[in-house]
Design a protein around this motif. Structure first.
Motif, PDB file in Angstrom:
ATOM      1  N   SER A  88       0.822  -1.205   0.000  1.00 50.02           N
ATOM      2  CA  SER A  88       0.000   0.000   0.000  1.00 50.02           C
ATOM      3  C   SER A  88       0.859   1.259   0.000  1.00 50.02           C
ATOM      4  CB  SER A  88      -0.909  -0.001   1.239  1.00 50.02           C
ATOM      5  OG  SER A  88      -0.131  -0.059   2.416  1.00 50.02           O
ATOM      6  N   LEU A  89       2.162   1.118   0.282  1.00 46.30           N
ATOM      7  CA  LEU A  89       3.063   2.265   0.285  1.00 46.30           C
ATOM      8  C   LEU A  89       4.212   2.000  -0.671  1.00 46.30           C
ATOM      9  CD1 LEU A  89       3.333   2.866   4.147  1.00 46.30           C
ATOM     10  CD2 LEU A  89       1.879   4.088   2.553  1.00 46.30           C
ATOM     11  N   ASP A  90       4.973   3.038  -0.959  1.00 42.89           N
ATOM     12  CA  ASP A  90       6.184   2.873  -1.758  1.00 42.89           C
ATOM     13  C   ASP A  90       7.255   2.274  -0.857  1.00 42.89           C
ATOM     14  OD1 ASP A  90       8.254   2.946  -3.506  1.00 42.89           O
ATOM     15  OD2 ASP A  90       8.377   5.130  -3.644  1.00 42.89           O
ATOM     16  N   VAL A  91       7.153   0.945  -0.616  1.00 43.86           N
ATOM     17  CA  VAL A  91       7.965   0.315   0.403  1.00 43.86           C
ATOM     18  C   VAL A  91       9.438   0.300   0.057  1.00 43.86           C
ATOM     19  CG1 VAL A  91       6.105  -1.108   1.257  1.00 43.86           C
ATOM     20  CG2 VAL A  91       7.511  -1.959  -0.609  1.00 43.86           C
ATOM     21  N   LYS A  92       9.798   0.453  -1.201  1.00 43.79           N
ATOM     22  CA  LYS A  92      11.214   0.465  -1.559  1.00 43.79           C
ATOM     23  C   LYS A  92      11.928   1.646  -0.918  1.00 43.79           C
ATOM     24  CE  LYS A  92      10.854  -2.117  -5.892  1.00 43.79           C
ATOM     25  NZ  LYS A  92      11.508  -3.277  -5.263  1.00 43.79           N
ATOM     26  N   ARG A  93      11.181   2.632  -0.512  1.00 43.25           N
ATOM     27  CA  ARG A  93      11.774   3.801   0.122  1.00 43.25           C
ATOM     28  C   ARG A  93      11.509   3.809   1.626  1.00 43.25           C
ATOM     29  NH1 ARG A  93      10.256   9.038  -3.256  1.00 43.25           N
ATOM     30  NH2 ARG A  93      11.831   9.878  -1.822  1.00 43.25           N
ATOM     31  N   GLU A  94      10.796   2.811   2.127  1.00 49.05           N
ATOM     32  CA  GLU A  94      10.475   2.769   3.547  1.00 49.05           C
ATOM     33  C   GLU A  94      11.669   2.263   4.352  1.00 49.05           C
ATOM     34  OE1 GLU A  94       8.100   3.531   5.610  1.00 49.05           O
ATOM     35  OE2 GLU A  94       6.637   4.291   4.188  1.00 49.05           O
ATOM     36  N   ARG A  95      11.943   2.946   5.462  1.00 48.03           N
ATOM     37  CA  ARG A  95      12.983   2.510   6.381  1.00 48.03           C
ATOM     38  C   ARG A  95      12.342   2.226   7.733  1.00 48.03           C
ATOM     39  NH1 ARG A  95      17.086   6.201   7.624  1.00 48.03           N
ATOM     40  NH2 ARG A  95      15.593   7.902   7.363  1.00 48.03           N
ATOM     41  N   VAL A  96      12.666   1.079   8.278  1.00 50.39           N
ATOM     42  CA  VAL A  96      12.062   0.637   9.534  1.00 50.39           C
ATOM     43  C   VAL A  96      13.163   0.158  10.470  1.00 50.39           C
ATOM     44  CG1 VAL A  96      10.370  -0.897  10.616  1.00 50.39           C
ATOM     45  CG2 VAL A  96      10.012  -0.123   8.254  1.00 50.39           C
ATOM     46  N   THR A  97      13.086   0.544  11.729  1.00 50.38           N
ATOM     47  CA  THR A  97      13.981   0.016  12.748  1.00 50.38           C
ATOM     48  C   THR A  97      13.287  -1.131  13.470  1.00 50.38           C
ATOM     49  OG1 THR A  97      15.022   2.175  13.124  1.00 50.38           O
ATOM     50  CG2 THR A  97      15.284   0.520  14.852  1.00 50.38           C
ATOM     51  N   VAL A  98      13.973  -2.258  13.598  1.00 50.51           N
ATOM     52  CA  VAL A  98      13.453  -3.388  14.360  1.00 50.51           C
ATOM     53  C   VAL A  98      14.452  -3.715  15.465  1.00 50.51           C
ATOM     54  CG1 VAL A  98      12.751  -5.810  14.340  1.00 50.51           C
ATOM     55  CG2 VAL A  98      12.199  -4.340  12.391  1.00 50.51           C
ATOM     56  N   ALA A  99      13.984  -3.680  16.702  1.00 53.83           N
ATOM     57  CA  ALA A  99      14.841  -4.002  17.844  1.00 53.83           C
ATOM     58  C   ALA A  99      14.331  -5.265  18.518  1.00 53.83           C
ATOM     59  CB  ALA A  99      14.853  -2.846  18.839  1.00 53.83           C
ATOM     60  N   LEU A 100      15.256  -6.145  18.870  1.00 52.32           N
ATOM     61  CA  LEU A 100      14.933  -7.354  19.615  1.00 52.32           C
ATOM     62  C   LEU A 100      15.533  -7.224  21.005  1.00 52.32           C
ATOM     63  CD1 LEU A 100      14.991  -8.192  16.500  1.00 52.32           C
ATOM     64  CD2 LEU A 100      15.241 -10.532  17.327  1.00 52.32           C
ATOM     65  N   THR A 101      14.705  -7.424  22.035  1.00 49.31           N
ATOM     66  CA  THR A 101      15.189  -7.343  23.402  1.00 49.31           C
ATOM     67  C   THR A 101      14.990  -8.684  24.108  1.00 49.31           C
ATOM     68  OG1 THR A 101      13.093  -6.482  24.302  1.00 49.31           O
ATOM     69  CG2 THR A 101      14.687  -4.879  23.447  1.00 49.31           C
ATOM     70  N   GLY A 102      15.317  -8.719  25.391  1.00 50.71           N
ATOM     71  CA  GLY A 102      15.435  -9.998  26.077  1.00 50.71           C
ATOM     72  C   GLY A 102      14.172 -10.624  26.617  1.00 50.71           C
ATOM     73  N   GLY A 147      10.791  -5.184   0.596  1.00 46.79           N
ATOM     74  CA  GLY A 147      11.718  -4.236  -0.003  1.00 46.79           C
ATOM     75  C   GLY A 147      12.144  -3.117   0.913  1.00 46.79           C
ATOM     76  N   CYS A 148      11.824  -3.202   2.203  1.00 48.09           N
ATOM     77  CA  CYS A 148      12.185  -2.142   3.147  1.00 48.09           C
ATOM     78  C   CYS A 148      13.676  -2.163   3.460  1.00 48.09           C
ATOM     79  CB  CYS A 148      11.409  -2.321   4.448  1.00 48.09           C
ATOM     80  SG  CYS A 148       9.625  -2.182   4.288  1.00 48.09           S
ATOM     81  N   GLU A 149      14.180  -1.025   3.908  1.00 52.66           N
ATOM     82  CA  GLU A 149      15.506  -0.941   4.503  1.00 52.66           C
ATOM     83  C   GLU A 149      15.319  -1.085   6.006  1.00 52.66           C
ATOM     84  OE1 GLU A 149      17.487   2.627   3.364  1.00 52.66           O
ATOM     85  OE2 GLU A 149      16.836   2.459   1.274  1.00 52.66           O
ATOM     86  N   VAL A 150      15.991  -2.063   6.589  1.00 53.14           N
ATOM     87  CA  VAL A 150      15.754  -2.400   7.989  1.00 53.14           C
ATOM     88  C   VAL A 150      17.012  -2.168   8.818  1.00 53.14           C
ATOM     89  CG1 VAL A 150      14.955  -4.163   9.599  1.00 53.14           C
ATOM     90  CG2 VAL A 150      14.097  -4.160   7.239  1.00 53.14           C
ATOM     91  N   SER A 151      16.878  -1.338   9.842  1.00 56.39           N
ATOM     92  CA  SER A 151      17.933  -1.158  10.831  1.00 56.39           C
ATOM     93  C   SER A 151      17.656  -2.130  11.966  1.00 56.39           C
ATOM     94  CB  SER A 151      17.955   0.279  11.366  1.00 56.39           C
ATOM     95  OG  SER A 151      18.243   1.194  10.325  1.00 56.39           O
ATOM     96  N   VAL A 152      18.615  -2.989  12.282  1.00 52.71           N
ATOM     97  CA  VAL A 152      18.414  -4.037  13.274  1.00 52.71           C
ATOM     98  C   VAL A 152      19.240  -3.724  14.519  1.00 52.71           C
ATOM     99  CG1 VAL A 152      18.640  -6.497  13.778  1.00 52.71           C
ATOM    100  CG2 VAL A 152      17.968  -5.756  11.477  1.00 52.71           C
TER     101      VAL A 152
END
Length: 211
Positions: free
Chosen positions: A6-20, A38-43
């Motif tokens: 539904s969005l221009d996901v190739k330009r979407e940037r998402v941060t994903v954090a995993l905690t304990g 197609g997102c850019e993901v900061s892990v």
């Protein structure tokens, strides 16, 4: 995995954090789906999450951020431009500043300790700082809390975060879709997260849709 986004996901940037908290499968699956979209993901991965990953899965995630980035790129068949891994004290990373941080962040799973630290603006590590940035910049922050039961302070912190604009989304899978496997239950939560992020998904039919 997905219909037309539904969005221009190739330009979407998402941060994903995993905690304990238990339930790292949710976070791992979310990263996989975002990469597929197609997102850019900061892990971001906490030390406690490293322990949980080793305990709950057969995956081997190195503690070194550069090595982990290589492992995840290979794991999800992604380029180094699609997955960026930042260490817990990498204060020069884009997610640490409102001028460079993505507009969407998901902490999945979110431990009670992390939830409390964010509610009090502790910013003791990069995960907490990135969440604080999301809040101060009025960006989307989803906390997939994975612990029960709650005591009064837990509930107060959830209310505080909700009032600040965060979405507290406990990992409470439904059963109306008749899950057959653990993966089906994981996909239920990940599908709800993707819905909240504004991405079209076909992991799970919505209520009223044909199965």
């Amino acid at each position: 995995m997905s219909r037309t986004p539904s969005l221009d996901v190739k330009r979407e940037r998402v941060t994903v954090a995993l905690t304990g908290a238990s339930g790292v499968q949710y976070g791992i699956r979310l990263i996989e789906c975002l990469i597929t979209l197609g997102c850019e993901v900061s892990v971001l991965v906490s030390k406690a999450a490293q322990v949980v990953i080793a305990t709950e899965t057969e995956e081997k995630w190195p503690s070194d951020s550069q090595r982990l980035q290589e492992v995840l790129c290979q794991r999800f068949n992604a380029s180094s431009e699609q997955i960026k891994v930042y260490g817990r004290e990498n204060w020069m990373s884009p997610v640490a500043s409102g001028s460079g941080a993505p507009h969407k962040m998901v902490i999945c799973p979110c431990s009670t300790g992390t939830l409390s630290a964010i509610a009090t603006a502790a910013s003791n590590n990069l995960i907490e700082r990135a969440a604080d940035v999301a809040l101060k910049e009025r960006r989307q922050l989803i906390l997939v809390h994975r612990e029960a039961p709650y005591h009064e302070v837990h509930l107060q912190h959830m209310l505080t975060l909700t009032r600040m604009g965060a979405l507290v989304m406990p990992a409470s899978p439904g059963f109306y879709h008749n899950p057959k496997t653990v993966n089906d239950m994981v996909d239920f939560i990940v599908a709800r997260i993707l819905d909240q992020l504004g991405f079209d998904q076909s992991l799970m039919p919505r209520w009223g849709e044909a199965v």
